[in-house]
Scaffold this motif. Structure first.
Motif, PDB file in Angstrom:
ATOM      1  N   HIS A 140       0.831  -1.200   0.000  1.00 48.58           N
ATOM      2  CA  HIS A 140       0.000   0.000   0.000  1.00 48.58           C
ATOM      3  C   HIS A 140       0.870   1.257   0.000  1.00 48.58           C
ATOM      4  O   HIS A 140       0.638   2.194  -0.770  1.00 48.58           O
ATOM      5  N   GLU A 141       1.879   1.287   0.843  1.00 48.93           N
ATOM      6  CA  GLU A 141       2.785   2.434   0.909  1.00 48.93           C
ATOM      7  C   GLU A 141       3.533   2.640  -0.406  1.00 48.93           C
ATOM      8  O   GLU A 141       3.716   3.762  -0.860  1.00 48.93           O
TER       9      GLU A 141
ATOM     10  N   SER B  97       4.448   5.785  -5.339  1.00 50.84           N
ATOM     11  CA  SER B  97       4.581   5.942  -6.790  1.00 50.84           C
ATOM     12  C   SER B  97       3.454   6.799  -7.366  1.00 50.84           C
ATOM     13  O   SER B  97       3.664   7.529  -8.328  1.00 50.84           O
ATOM     14  N   ALA B  98       2.272   6.737  -6.784  1.00 47.06           N
ATOM     15  CA  ALA B  98       1.142   7.509  -7.297  1.00 47.06           C
ATOM     16  C   ALA B  98       1.251   8.993  -6.970  1.00 47.06           C
ATOM     17  O   ALA B  98       0.768   9.835  -7.724  1.00 47.06           O
ATOM     18  N   THR B  99       1.888   9.329  -5.869  1.00 42.34           N
ATOM     19  CA  THR B  99       1.944  10.731  -5.448  1.00 42.34           C
ATOM     20  C   THR B  99       3.284  11.392  -5.723  1.00 42.34           C
ATOM     21  O   THR B  99       3.430  12.581  -5.486  1.00 42.34           O
TER      22      THR B  99
END
Length: 90
Positions: free
Chosen positions: A70-71, A76-78
């Motif tokens: 999750h982290e 990677s998304a932010t």
């Protein structure tokens, strides 16, 4: 308390944010609370302590792995793309 300030300095960085040690200890204590919760709920549902402990022990490993993944996804998304941050400040 004489040791209040030196101990507090272990948990707060110079910038005023939480230290790595504090984050690590909070993570460990939260995982303990979560696992105890799972064991208690499992015991209430099954009525078997052995089964509840088994579920709790599997849950510890699976939740640590899921949290790590999750982290990584959030990181990677932010993460700002290099060229995006250059445009913002140029």
């Amino acid at each position: 308390m004489i040791l209040d300030q030196p101990i507090k300095n272990w948990f707060v960085s110079k910038r005023g944010s939480d230290s790595n040690l504090k984050s690590l200890l909070k993570s460990i204590s939260w995982r303990i609370v979560g696992t105890l919760d799972t064991i208690i709920i499992s015991f209430l549902i099954t009525g078997q302590l052995t089964m509840a402990l088994s579920i709790g022990s599997v849950e510890v490993i699976s939740k640590i792995l899921l949290y790590y993944l999750h982290e990584r996804v959030w990181e990677s998304a932010t993460k700002a793309k290099e060229h995006e941050s250059e445009k913002k400040y140029a």
